[in-house]
Structures are given as structure tokens and as C-alpha cells.
Scaffold this motif. Structure first.
Motif, PDB file in Angstrom:
ATOM      1  N   UNK A 596       0.844  -1.202   0.000  1.00 30.66           N
ATOM      2  CA  UNK A 596       0.000   0.000   0.000  1.00 30.66           C
ATOM      3  C   UNK A 596       0.879   1.252   0.000  1.00 30.66           C
ATOM      4  N   UNK A 597       1.926   1.244   0.818  1.00 29.54           N
ATOM      5  CA  UNK A 597       2.834   2.399   0.873  1.00 29.54           C
ATOM      6  C   UNK A 597       3.481   2.640  -0.478  1.00 29.54           C
ATOM      7  N   UNK A 598       3.785   1.578  -1.201  1.00 26.62           N
ATOM      8  CA  UNK A 598       4.373   1.712  -2.532  1.00 26.62           C
ATOM      9  C   UNK A 598       3.373   2.350  -3.495  1.00 26.62           C
ATOM     10  N   UNK A 599       2.123   1.912  -3.431  1.00 22.83           N
ATOM     11  CA  UNK A 599       1.089   2.496  -4.289  1.00 22.83           C
ATOM     12  C   UNK A 599       0.882   3.981  -3.980  1.00 22.83           C
ATOM     13  N   UNK A 600       1.009   4.359  -2.724  1.00 20.24           N
ATOM     14  CA  UNK A 600       0.824   5.761  -2.340  1.00 20.24           C
ATOM     15  C   UNK A 600       1.897   6.675  -2.930  1.00 20.24           C
ATOM     16  N   UNK A 601       3.015   6.108  -3.362  1.00 22.60           N
ATOM     17  CA  UNK A 601       4.070   6.921  -3.964  1.00 22.60           C
ATOM     18  C   UNK A 601       3.730   7.358  -5.393  1.00 22.60           C
ATOM     19  N   UNK A 602       2.723   6.733  -5.991  1.00 26.52           N
ATOM     20  CA  UNK A 602       2.390   7.040  -7.383  1.00 26.52           C
ATOM     21  C   UNK A 602       1.659   8.373  -7.495  1.00 26.52           C
ATOM     22  N   UNK A 603       1.945   9.100  -8.558  1.00 30.95           N
ATOM     23  CA  UNK A 603       1.185  10.321  -8.837  1.00 30.95           C
ATOM     24  C   UNK A 603      -0.279   9.995  -9.082  1.00 30.95           C
ATOM     25  N   UNK A 604      -0.530   8.781  -9.594  1.00 31.20           N
ATOM     26  CA  UNK A 604      -1.896   8.359  -9.882  1.00 31.20           C
ATOM     27  C   UNK A 604      -2.635   7.787  -8.689  1.00 31.20           C
ATOM     28  N   UNK A 605      -2.031   7.837  -7.479  1.00 32.26           N
ATOM     29  CA  UNK A 605      -2.686   7.291  -6.293  1.00 32.26           C
ATOM     30  C   UNK A 605      -4.103   7.816  -6.102  1.00 32.26           C
ATOM     31  N   UNK A 606      -4.394   9.113  -6.324  1.00 35.39           N
ATOM     32  CA  UNK A 606      -5.767   9.598  -6.114  1.00 35.39           C
ATOM     33  C   UNK A 606      -6.814   8.833  -6.917  1.00 35.39           C
ATOM     34  N   UNK A 607      -6.447   8.268  -8.070  1.00 42.08           N
ATOM     35  CA  UNK A 607      -7.408   7.482  -8.853  1.00 42.08           C
ATOM     36  C   UNK A 607      -7.851   6.237  -8.087  1.00 42.08           C
ATOM     37  N   UNK A 608      -6.960   5.708  -7.258  1.00 40.40           N
ATOM     38  CA  UNK A 608      -7.313   4.546  -6.436  1.00 40.40           C
ATOM     39  C   UNK A 608      -8.080   4.962  -5.184  1.00 40.40           C
ATOM     40  N   UNK A 609      -7.886   6.206  -4.772  1.00 43.05           N
ATOM     41  CA  UNK A 609      -8.391   6.661  -3.481  1.00 43.05           C
ATOM     42  C   UNK A 609      -9.658   7.507  -3.594  1.00 43.05           C
ATOM     43  N   UNK A 610     -10.379   7.398  -4.703  1.00 38.54           N
ATOM     44  CA  UNK A 610     -11.639   8.120  -4.838  1.00 38.54           C
ATOM     45  C   UNK A 610     -11.488   9.535  -5.345  1.00 38.54           C
ATOM     46  N   UNK A 611     -10.789   9.698  -6.466  1.00 35.48           N
ATOM     47  CA  UNK A 611     -10.533  11.019  -7.036  1.00 35.48           C
ATOM     48  C   UNK A 611     -11.831  11.686  -7.489  1.00 35.48           C
ATOM     49  N   UNK A 612     -12.070  12.916  -6.999  1.00 31.07           N
ATOM     50  CA  UNK A 612     -13.218  13.737  -7.397  1.00 31.07           C
ATOM     51  C   UNK A 612     -14.550  12.994  -7.285  1.00 31.07           C
ATOM     52  N   UNK A 613     -14.736  12.380  -6.150  1.00 33.31           N
ATOM     53  CA  UNK A 613     -16.020  11.751  -5.875  1.00 33.31           C
ATOM     54  C   UNK A 613     -16.201  10.362  -6.430  1.00 33.31           C
ATOM     55  N   UNK A 614     -15.201   9.847  -7.149  1.00 33.40           N
ATOM     56  CA  UNK A 614     -15.314   8.476  -7.647  1.00 33.40           C
ATOM     57  C   UNK A 614     -15.231   7.493  -6.474  1.00 33.40           C
ATOM     58  N   UNK A 615     -15.787   6.317  -6.619  1.00 29.99           N
ATOM     59  CA  UNK A 615     -15.698   5.340  -5.522  1.00 29.99           C
ATOM     60  C   UNK A 615     -14.254   4.896  -5.302  1.00 29.99           C
ATOM     61  N   UNK A 616     -13.919   4.659  -4.055  1.00 26.91           N
ATOM     62  CA  UNK A 616     -12.577   4.175  -3.743  1.00 26.91           C
ATOM     63  C   UNK A 616     -12.400   2.750  -4.264  1.00 26.91           C
ATOM     64  N   UNK A 617     -11.201   2.480  -4.772  1.00 27.69           N
ATOM     65  CA  UNK A 617     -10.902   1.143  -5.270  1.00 27.69           C
ATOM     66  C   UNK A 617     -10.499   0.224  -4.112  1.00 27.69           C
ATOM     67  N   UNK A 618     -10.525  -1.057  -4.389  1.00 29.78           N
ATOM     68  CA  UNK A 618     -10.165  -2.067  -3.395  1.00 29.78           C
ATOM     69  C   UNK A 618      -8.635  -2.158  -3.317  1.00 29.78           C
ATOM     70  N   UNK A 619      -8.040  -1.171  -2.656  1.00 25.87           N
ATOM     71  CA  UNK A 619      -6.586  -1.105  -2.553  1.00 25.87           C
ATOM     72  C   UNK A 619      -6.037  -2.322  -1.823  1.00 25.87           C
ATOM     73  N   UNK A 620      -6.791  -2.821  -0.843  1.00 26.07           N
ATOM     74  CA  UNK A 620      -6.332  -3.985  -0.082  1.00 26.07           C
ATOM     75  C   UNK A 620      -6.146  -5.195  -0.995  1.00 26.07           C
ATOM     76  N   UNK A 621      -7.065  -5.389  -1.946  1.00 25.59           N
ATOM     77  CA  UNK A 621      -6.949  -6.516  -2.881  1.00 25.59           C
ATOM     78  C   UNK A 621      -5.748  -6.332  -3.796  1.00 25.59           C
ATOM     79  N   UNK A 622      -5.546  -5.106  -4.277  1.00 26.11           N
ATOM     80  CA  UNK A 622      -4.386  -4.831  -5.132  1.00 26.11           C
ATOM     81  C   UNK A 622      -3.094  -5.073  -4.366  1.00 26.11           C
ATOM     82  N   UNK A 623      -3.047  -4.599  -3.123  1.00 25.71           N
ATOM     83  CA  UNK A 623      -1.842  -4.758  -2.309  1.00 25.71           C
ATOM     84  C   UNK A 623      -1.575  -6.230  -2.012  1.00 25.71           C
TER      85      UNK A 623
END
Length: 668
Positions: A596-623
Motif C-alpha cells: 500500500x505504501x508503494x502504491x501511495x508513492x504514485x502520482x496516480x494514487x488519487x485514482x485509487x483513493x476516490x478522485x473527485x467523488x469516484x468510488x474508492x478502489x479495493x486497494x487492499x486486494x491490489x496490495x
């Protein structure tokens, strides 16, 4: 060169024998016609003769019982195939006598505890400086001379200095091991042109850390494209030497980007204390300079917190109303003119609980006034348990005495705010550690062929508990429509070939194909692939369910190589992965939190974290998928060359590997 070499050797604490049949005396020392005629044994032989004569001299040294020869002569591997052959003969001759070789094509070595200056570099000229506890080892003689000269300019005497040249025998890593074991050495500065063996480098840095010593390394060739052809997006996105960089950082060693920084950091590490964190308090005589420091801090991972109320209460009566007591602390020229008042400001900032280190940024303060300010800084630094650094943006001549006084007392003085901030960032201890490897899962059975197609890798994904789309491989395109009917109205078609890492580049991927047209689409796709890649072996067509849209990630692993752990890389994926180059890498294995910490380093992290009201992705499954792949890479070791999922489609619920490439190491 030979004259300078002999002149330096007069300070050696032991007998020195010049050997040259053309002279009877050199620099007051009796000269001998050959090694055979020396009056006593020689431990160290310094060879400075033409390359064609080196072998005979080294053989003579071996017969004379010498234990080491420093071959200063050039004309070996650095000049091509003929020189490489001569270098191999040199190693063979020396090996017959158990004689160790430093070089060839090197500039020798210095060792202060015995007064040995076995070098011809002009940088060794000048008065002896106080011993610093800093040792240097490097492959480039010229850069080594520059390092030695820069240290001398700053009044820093190196404890040891070794130029290993072509490393025919003694390598930079082996020399570094000897220096780290030396009780006289506290900090080791290394310049490397070739990557050392990973396991040996790790042992070196661990031994240094266990002994309370520090390693600082400058490495060239960091922008190289790599040693092998790119087989995947990961191979194109991860630069050569990433495993070395990550292992160096994990070990607590410090990697720098230029020669000045190598010296600055080495000197700073000889002093205590080090910063306990990344929060810095900036004190400046210029609001503009303070603003620059604030802008530049974030880029090197430092933060400028607002000072706590207690610190601001102390600062308020010390600073004019047109100054600032927040952070940066702008004391203005009015306070600078009063050394006592300025020292009180330094004390207040250093005592704040919000600060781990203090950076003083000074501008046009020179001469006697500069010395008074420097003395105030030094008094405050001695009272503090936190490190100080100074960025002095003024004429070198005007601040020479003040800067020298601070440096002699362990306070770094840099000429730019950026250099000072980078220095502080390098001094912050890191706590990166890999996860413990998972129990073996018998994965070696999946690498019984050079490359796995996606369909062949399905069982591997299942073993790793990484979700994948439903699908079926058909050999005859006529079967594609029937297979598609089982999977939905729209399907994905992918050519299956061990020779095609990038199927879409040759027209080997079709997305959103109606199930009833799957047979004709499969035939057209195979015709296109045959035209674009006529030599590719085709195993069939994978008919796969069409996944709902999600955030596409790239997850790649480069296998263990040359003693280094596997490198795990994540990034924003899909066909545009190389275009945006938004990636982050770490050594495997990783646990889920580290992934998860590695994913947070990406500039695109907000897309996983609910950017502009989008639903949050299942980061736990990706991790979980990333962590599982990293543990697989550790288990497979050097059998695995590369593994890549691109894309890993992450949705509100779940993460699915939509494509897989696995390449085994052909040498196994």
C-alpha cells in the motif's frame, strides 16, 4: 610522476627503496638497479613502468616475497582486447606467488596512520591536515584525485585513500571491506563505476552499520538502459542499478549524486548528532532566501512545520515586527548585527519540539561580521542536541574564515540552499526493511519453459491467489464463438505466443468483440499477427471475459540477479505505462502494508483513493496481489528473470490480473 611518488614516500614510517637502473640516488634515497638487489624484504612494490614491462616486474616482486603490488601503469583492459589479455596475464602471474594487485591503471593509495603516500597524484601535495576518520575508495583515479584535493581545500585530512583502477584483483568492494574493518575509519566514501555483487555489498553495509560506521556512495552509469533487451514494460521503466540503489538505501548507507555531495555528506557524518526526523527549522537573514528554502524542502522530503507557540513566544521579542517568527524565521539584518541576539534566536528554534534539524541561511554577511555570526551559530549548535547546517549565499572570499571555523567544528557550510537541504535529507536515518519471506509454495514447477503465455500462467496466478478473468484457449479460430458464448456478450481475444511480450503492438489483442463474431475476429487477428510478427510461435487464441472498467495498474518483478533481491515495481498501467512512467519500486518481499505504501508513492494514487467523488478502489486486494507476487519472486530466486501483470484491474471490489508475462532465466 615517479619523482613525485618517491618524494611523497619519504614520509613513510619504514624503509623505502627506489628501484631504477639509471640512478644511484633519488630524493636523497639510495636507488637500486633491481628488486633482487634490495638490502631487505619489501612488503609493497609500486610499479610505474610501461605496460609491456609490468609482468616481468610483478614476477620479480613475487620472487622477492612481496605481498602486494600497486600497478600504477596504464595500457591494460581500458585500452581494448590486447590490454585485457595482458591484464589477465598479470593476474595469473601474481596469483602464482600469492601476490595481491591494486590496479592496474590506478593512482595508488594513501594511509595516514603509517604515513604511506603511495601515489603520484598532485592532490597529495600540501600540508598534512588533521585526521578526519574519513576513508575514500574509488575506481576513477582522476575523480579520486579531485576528492582528495577538495578535502585538502577544506582542511580535511583523509585517513585512507585508495584508487583501485581496473580492479584486476582488488575490487572496490574488497577495499571497502578492509577500510570498514579499520578502527581508524569512521566514514567510508565510495565512487563506483560497476555494480558490486549484491550479497557482498549488503554484508559490507551491514558490517558498517553494526560497527557504528557510515557508508556514502556515488555511482556513475545510473542512467544506463540496462544489460539486456527489454522484454516488458517493467524492463523499460526500471533503470539499471535500481536493486543496488534500493539495497543501499535499505542498509542505511547514503547514496549521493555528485562529488561535492559525496564529500559534504561524509564530513557531516563524522559529527553527531543526526536528525531524528524530517522537520527542519530555517533561520534566515533574507525573506527571499527563506522562501527558496521552503520551496525546495518538499522536493527532498523535508518539511517546515510552523513553530509551536512556546517557541514563537520566545522569538517574538527577539525579532522586529517586519520579520517572521513562524518558519522560516526571518530575523532581518537588524538581528544579524547583534550576535548575541542572533544566537538566542538559534537557541529558540533548536529547542522547539517541532524541529529535528536547524538550517541557517545567510546572504551578504562577510568579513569580521561573518565571523561573529559563525561564532554565534557554533555556540548554539554546541548547546543543542540537534544538527545544524549553514547555507551561505555570498562570496567565498568574504566568508572563508567563518566557513572554515564552522567546518572545523563539524558544522557543514554549503553554497546553496538546495545543497544544504539535500545534505540534511541524506542525514535522516531510514527504516526501510523488507518483509519476512513466506513459506515455499512449490512454484518452481511453473518455470519449466523459457516463457509462460497468459493461459499457461493461469495456474500460477491461481497458486498465488491472484484473481484472473474467466477464459479458454482455442487452437482453431472456428471454436472461438462457442467459447465466447460461455463468457458473455462481449469478449477479449488475445493471441498466445511465448515470443510476444507486447501482444497489442502486433495486433494480437482485440477488446469488446461480440460473442457471435469471435470466430471471424480471431481469424483476422491471427492474420494480422502473422503479417506483423512472421516468426512468432502461436499457441492459440485466448478467449476471455471482458472485465468491467477499473483503475489499471502495472505490477512487475525483476528477478534476483547478481546477488540482489528481486525488485518489485508498481505503476499506472495499460498500454500507456511507458508514456507516463509513473512508477515506484521496492525490494521484495513486501507485506500488504508495504505494498500500500508503494502504491501511495504514485502520482496516480488519487485514482485509487476516490478522485473527485469516484468510488474508492479495493486497494487492499491490489496490495495483496502485489505482496503475493513479491513473495513468489523471492521463492523463485534467480530462476525468474521477469514477471509482469499489466494491467491489474482494480475496482470497488477486487483486483483482477488481466494480462500476465512470465520469463524464466535462460541460464538456469
Amino acid at each position: 610522476m615517479a619523482g613525485r611518488l618517491t618524494r611523497y614516500l619519504r614520509d613513510f614510517d619504514g624503509p623505502v627503496y627506489p628501484v631504477n637502473p639509471n640512478y644511484q640516488q633519488v630524493h636523497g634515497l639510495r636507488c637500486f638497479p633491481s628488486l633482487r638487489e634490495l638490502p631487505g624484504p619489501a612488503d609493497l612494490v609500486l610499479v610505474l613502468v610501461p605496460a609491456a614491462r609490468v609482468l616481468s616486474v610483478v614476477e620479480e616482486a613475487g620472487r622477492a616475497g612481496a605481498s602486494c603490488a600497486v600497478v600504477l601503469s596504464s595500457g591494460f583492459a581500458e585500452v581494448g582486447a590486447e590490454g585485457r589479455a595482458l591484464q589477465e596475464q598479470l593476474v595469473e602471474v601474481a596469483g602464482r606467488y600469492g601476490l595481491r594487485i591494486v590496479g592496474p591503471n590506478c593512482q595508488g593509495l594513501l594511509y595516514r596512520p603509517t604515513g604511506l603516500a603511495a601515489t603520484f597524484t598532485a592532490a597529495a601535495d600540501g600540508a598534512q591536515q588533521p585526521d578526519s576518520g574519513i576513508a575514500y575508495v574509488g575506481q576513477s583515479g582522476a575523480l579520486g584525485g579531485s576528492f582528495l584535493g577538495k578535502a585538502g581545500d577544506r582542511g580535511i585530512g583523509l585517513t585512507a585513500w585508495i584508487s583501485v583502477g581496473n580492479q584486476a584483483d582488488l575490487t572496490a568492494t574488497e577495499a571497502a571491506e578492509l577500510l570498514v574493518a579499520d578502527p581508524n575509519v569512521r566514514v567510508l566514501a565510495c565512487y563506483l563505476e560497476e555494480l558490486p555483487d549484491g550479497a557482498r555489498w549488503q554484508r559490507l553495509t551491514e558490517r558498517a552499520a553494526a560497527a557504528g560506521k557510515h557508508v556514502v556512495v556515488l555511482r556513475s552509469g545510473r542512467s544506463a538502459a540496462g544489460e539486456r533487451a527489454v522484454a516488458s514494460h517493467t524492463g523499460a521503466l526500471v533503470r539499471a542499478g535500481t536493486a543496488f540503489d534500493l539495497l543501499t538505501r535499505e542498509s542505511g548507507a547514503v547514496q549521493v549524486d555528485d562529488l561535492d555531495e559525496l564529500l559534504d555528506v561524509a564530513v557531516a557524518l563524522t559529527a553527531d548528532p543526526r536528525p531524528g526526523g524530517r522537520r527542519i527549522g530555517v533561520i534566515t537573514s533574507s525573506g527571499g532566501a527563506g522562501g527558496l528554502a521552503a520551496d525546495q524542502a518538499e522536493a527532498v522530503g523535508l518539511v517546515l512545520p510552523e513553530l509551536d507557540a512556546a517557541a514563537q513566544d520566545v522569538l517574538a521579542p527577539l525579532i522586529p515586527a517586519f520579520g517572521s517568527a513562524v518558519n522560516p524565521v526571518d530575523v532581518t539584518a537588524q538581528v544579524i548585527d547583534d550576535a548575541g541576539q542572533f544566537g538566542a534566536v538559534c537557541d529558540a528554534v533548536a529547542e522547539s519540539d517541532q524541529v529535528d534539524a536547524v538550517l541557517v541561511v545567510l546572504t551578504t554577511i562577510g568579513g569580521a561580521a561573518a565571523l561573529e555570526v559563525a561564532e554565534a551559530i557554533l555556540r548554539s549548535a554546541k548547546r543543542s542536541t540537534k544538527p545544524f547546517a549553514v547555507a551561505w549565499l555570498y562570496s567565498h572570499e568574504q566568508i572563508a574564515e567563518a566557513g572554515s571555523m564552522l567546518r572545523r567544528n563539524g558544522i557543514s557550510v554549503l553554497s546553496t540552499t538546495n545543497a544544504a537541504l539535500r545534505l540534511i535529507a541524506h542525514l535522516v536515518p531510514r527504516g526501510d526493511r523488507r518483509a519476512e519471506p513466506a513459506p515455499p509454495r512449490g512454484l518452481a514447477r511453473f518455470l519449466d519453459r523459457p516463457a509462460l503465455t497468459e493461459s499457461g500462467g493461469a495456474q500460477l496466478l491461481d497458486a498465488l491467489q491472484v484473481a484472473r478473468p474467466r477464459g479458454r484457449v482455442v487452437v482453431d479460430p472456428a471454436e472461438a464463438a462457442a467459447a465466447a458464448q460461455e463468457l458473455g456478450e462481449l469478449v477479449v481475444l488475445k493471441v498466445q505466443s511465448p515470443d510476444l511480450a507486447h501482444k497489442s503492438d502486433v495486433g494480437g489483442v482485440l477488446v469488446g468483440v461480440p460473442a457471435e463474431r469471435a470466430d471471424s475476429a480471431a481469424r483476422d487477428m491471427l492474420d494480422t499477427v502473422a503479417a506483423n510478427a512472421p516468426h512468432a510461435r502461436i499457441d492459440g487464441v485466448l478467449v476471455q471475459e471482458l472485465l468491467p472498467p477499473g483503475v489499471e495498474l502495472l505490477v512487475g518483478v525483476q528477478g534476483s540477479k547478481h546477488g540482489y533481491p528481486p525488485v518489485v515495481t508498481v505503476g499506472m498501467g495499460g498500454t500507456t505505462a511507458e508514456l507516463y512512467r509513473d512508477v515506484a519500486s521496492a525490494l521484495g518481499p513486501l507485506d500488504v502494508d508495504q505494498a500500500v505504501a508503494l502504491l501511495r508513492q504514485l502520482r496516480g494514487w488519487p485514482l485509487l483513493d476516490g478522485f473527485r467523488g469516484r468510488p474508492r478502489c479495493d486497494v487492499a486486494a491490489a496490495a495483496a496481489a502485489i505482496a503475493s507476487l513479491s513473495h513468489a519472486a523471492v521463492e523463485l530466486g534467480d530462476r525468474l528473470a521477469e514477471l509482469e501483470i499489466n494491467p491489474l484491474v482494480v475496482r470497488e471490489s477486487g483486483a483482477v490480473a488481466a494480462d500476465l508475462v512470465v520469463i524464466s532465466d535462460s541460464r538456469r
